[in-house]
Design an enzyme around this catalytic site. Structure first.
Site, PDB file in Angstrom:
ATOM      1  N   LEU A  62       2.122   6.693  -1.957  1.00 43.25           N
ATOM      2  CA  LEU A  62       0.746   7.075  -1.891  1.00 43.25           C
ATOM      3  C   LEU A  62       0.532   6.754  -0.484  1.00 43.25           C
ATOM      4  O   LEU A  62       0.897   5.572   0.096  1.00 43.25           O
ATOM      5  CB  LEU A  62      -0.004   6.021  -2.767  1.00 43.25           C
ATOM      6  CG  LEU A  62      -1.462   5.889  -2.860  1.00 43.25           C
ATOM      7  CD1 LEU A  62      -1.974   7.274  -3.532  1.00 43.25           C
ATOM      8  CD2 LEU A  62      -2.080   4.574  -3.402  1.00 43.25           C
ATOM      9  N   TYR A  73      -8.050   7.209  -9.744  1.00 37.97           N
ATOM     10  CA  TYR A  73      -9.027   5.970  -9.402  1.00 37.97           C
ATOM     11  C   TYR A  73      -8.758   5.937  -7.938  1.00 37.97           C
ATOM     12  O   TYR A  73      -8.196   6.355  -7.330  1.00 37.97           O
ATOM     13  CB  TYR A  73      -8.423   4.811 -10.349  1.00 37.97           C
ATOM     14  CG  TYR A  73      -7.084   4.224  -9.969  1.00 37.97           C
ATOM     15  CD1 TYR A  73      -5.823   4.660  -9.948  1.00 37.97           C
ATOM     16  CD2 TYR A  73      -7.336   2.977  -9.123  1.00 37.97           C
ATOM     17  CE1 TYR A  73      -4.893   4.328  -9.619  1.00 37.97           C
ATOM     18  CE2 TYR A  73      -6.074   2.285  -8.759  1.00 37.97           C
ATOM     19  CZ  TYR A  73      -4.797   2.911  -9.052  1.00 37.97           C
ATOM     20  OH  TYR A  73      -3.726   2.335  -8.729  1.00 37.97           O
ATOM     21  N   GLU A 119       7.773   2.047  -1.762  1.00 37.98           N
ATOM     22  CA  GLU A 119       6.379   1.186  -1.683  1.00 37.98           C
ATOM     23  C   GLU A 119       6.586   0.226  -2.886  1.00 37.98           C
ATOM     24  O   GLU A 119       7.342   0.386  -3.749  1.00 37.98           O
ATOM     25  CB  GLU A 119       5.248   2.214  -1.860  1.00 37.98           C
ATOM     26  CG  GLU A 119       5.188   2.961  -3.079  1.00 37.98           C
ATOM     27  CD  GLU A 119       4.031   3.825  -3.255  1.00 37.98           C
ATOM     28  OE1 GLU A 119       2.945   3.625  -2.463  1.00 37.98           O
ATOM     29  OE2 GLU A 119       3.933   4.752  -4.011  1.00 37.98           O
ATOM     30  N   LYS A 125      -3.250   9.510  -6.720  1.00 38.72           N
ATOM     31  CA  LYS A 125      -3.846   8.301  -7.183  1.00 38.72           C
ATOM     32  C   LYS A 125      -3.995   8.315  -8.781  1.00 38.72           C
ATOM     33  O   LYS A 125      -5.306   8.315  -8.955  1.00 38.72           O
ATOM     34  CB  LYS A 125      -4.792   7.515  -6.094  1.00 38.72           C
ATOM     35  CG  LYS A 125      -4.716   5.951  -6.195  1.00 38.72           C
ATOM     36  CD  LYS A 125      -5.403   5.245  -5.376  1.00 38.72           C
ATOM     37  CE  LYS A 125      -5.741   3.936  -5.557  1.00 38.72           C
ATOM     38  NZ  LYS A 125      -4.576   3.196  -5.658  1.00 38.72           N
TER      39      LYS A 125
HETATM   40  N1  PDD Z   1      -3.344  -0.106  -5.378  1.00 39.03           N
HETATM   41  N2  PDD Z   1       0.944   2.254  -3.366  1.00 39.03           N
HETATM   42  C1  PDD Z   1       0.453   1.971  -4.632  1.00 39.03           C
HETATM   43  C2  PDD Z   1       1.477   2.312  -5.722  1.00 39.03           C
HETATM   44  C3  PDD Z   1      -0.684   1.697  -4.857  1.00 39.03           C
HETATM   45  O1  PDD Z   1      -1.325   1.319  -6.240  1.00 39.03           O
HETATM   46  C4  PDD Z   1      -1.658   0.926  -3.885  1.00 39.03           C
HETATM   47  C5  PDD Z   1      -2.994   0.522  -4.047  1.00 39.03           C
HETATM   48  C6  PDD Z   1      -1.233   1.064  -2.370  1.00 39.03           C
HETATM   49  C7  PDD Z   1      -2.157   0.968  -1.280  1.00 39.03           C
HETATM   50  O2  PDD Z   1      -3.005   1.616  -1.276  1.00 39.03           O
HETATM   51  P1  PDD Z   1      -4.456   1.492  -0.633  1.00 39.03           P
HETATM   52  O3  PDD Z   1      -4.373   0.587   0.765  1.00 39.03           O
HETATM   53  O4  PDD Z   1      -5.430   2.718  -0.474  1.00 39.03           O
HETATM   54  O5  PDD Z   1      -5.166   0.196  -1.564  1.00 39.03           O
HETATM   55  C8  PDD Z   1       0.124   1.758  -2.266  1.00 39.03           C
HETATM   56  C9  PDD Z   1      -4.529  -0.555  -5.705  1.00 39.03           C
HETATM   57  C10 PDD Z   1      -5.022  -1.443  -4.914  1.00 39.03           C
HETATM   58  C11 PDD Z   1      -4.411  -0.980  -7.225  1.00 39.03           C
HETATM   59  O6  PDD Z   1      -3.800  -0.097  -8.015  1.00 39.03           O
HETATM   60  O7  PDD Z   1      -5.109  -1.904  -7.577  1.00 39.03           O
END
Ligand code: PDD
Length: 287
Positions: free
Chosen positions: A207, A33, A182, A149
């Site tokens: 990620l 996703y 993270e 992801k």
């Molecule tokens: N989550 N780490 C994890 C485990 C994440 O699920 C996310 C993003 C990030 C940050 O990635 P980005 O800057 O590309 O949004 C880091 C999304 C927002 C979610 O699961 O809703």
């Protein structure tokens, strides 16, 4: 106005939108996703999000559900039909629908594609950033490929729920050596006493957040010193500032870790100025 979702070729009423019970995303979490921010009628960092989608799909051997340019058309259409000027657009691609069997389905099985969009009031996030959020730490218990992801987010779900039950808004996964990986849905950052911005290198342990990548650009353009290295929970507790980043929260200051206040317990000035500078430097595409 009814919300509209895109599901496998059709724009449908969000309340009735559904995938088949033998969708491999539903049965095996066999899918990936993306979440992109929509701000002021523009999709933020779309190219980077679609590049990461491409990488996630390749790592798992899932085909693109349609051409990239067509996917952009669908994203824009879902945003338009839901009249989202500020909010997010969500994309999910799974390996498709097939009789339940762990091995991949026959070649030619069509990947499933779902696209949704929702409005988010930017004032709510701005207010939150003024008070900051609290973090708990939890032992890392995820698989080794969190750089993909994937929709397999059960440890993240459990960690976030544990945070909520402890009066916090995010949980940081911590390795056995005490270093922070993270958050359950965010990347983790600190600012040292010397004003150096520190975040873990985006190897296979985390990620590679798109907000993280763009924020590194923002920091460098603003002359903030950056170190991509691991940091421990102890170092974070003693830091001048801590914050998290994600497409939905951009930069969100952290004011406490495991009940220990960070600095004076208020959002840090570097986090807030990076947050304020973010949108100008991020790439914008018309929604
Ligand atoms: N989550 N780490 C994890 C485990 C994440 O699920 C996310 C993003 C990030 C940050 O990635 P980005 O800057 O590309 O949004 C880091 C999304 C927002 C979610 O699961 O809703």
């Amino acid at each position: 106005m009814p919300r509209i979702a895109y599901v496998n070729g059709r724009y449908v009423d969000h309340r009735a939108a559904a995938v088949h019970i033998e969708d491999r995303g539903y049965q095996f979490a066999d899918g990936v996703y993306e979440v992109c921010e929509v701000a002021h009628g523009q999709i933020v960092d779309m190219r980077r999000h679609l590049d990461r989608l491409d990488r996630s799909l390749k790592e798992l051997g899932i085909a693109w559900p349609m051409q990239r340019s067509s996917l952009v058309v669908v994203m824009r259409e879902v945003i338009r039909r839901n009249r989202v000027a500020n909010g997010l657009v969500y994309l999910q691609v799974t390996r498709g629908v097939a009789p339940r069997d762990h091995v991949f389905p026959p070649a030619g099985t069509r990947p499933s594609l779902v696209v949704t969009a929702k409005k988010i009031d930017p004032a709510a996030s701005a207010r939150r950033s003024e008070s900051g959020i609290k973090i708990i730490t939890v032992p890392e218990n995820r698989w080794e490929r969190v750089d993909i992801k994937s929709v397999g987010l059960l440890p993240n779900v459990l960690a976030k729920q544990q945070a909520k039950e402890n009066g916090a808004q995010e949980a940081w996964f911590v390795d056995p050596d005490g270093t922070v990986k993270e958050g359950a849905s965010t990347n983790a950052w600190i600012v040292t006493r010397d004003g150096v911005l520190v975040t873990r290198p985006a190897d296979h342990g985390i990620l590679r957040g798109i907000t993280r990548t763009t924020l590194l650009d923002v920091a460098r353009k603003h002359g903030v010193r950056v170190e991509e290295r691991s940091f421990s929970v102890e170092e974070a507790k003693a830091a001048r500032e801590a914050f998290v980043t994600s497409a939905t929260q951009i930069v969100m200051p952290v004011v406490a870790i495991d009940g220990h206040a960070i600095a004076n317990g208020h959002p840090g000035s570097i986090a807030l100025s990076l947050r304020a500078a973010f949108f100008d430097i991020a790439e914008k595409s018309p929604a």
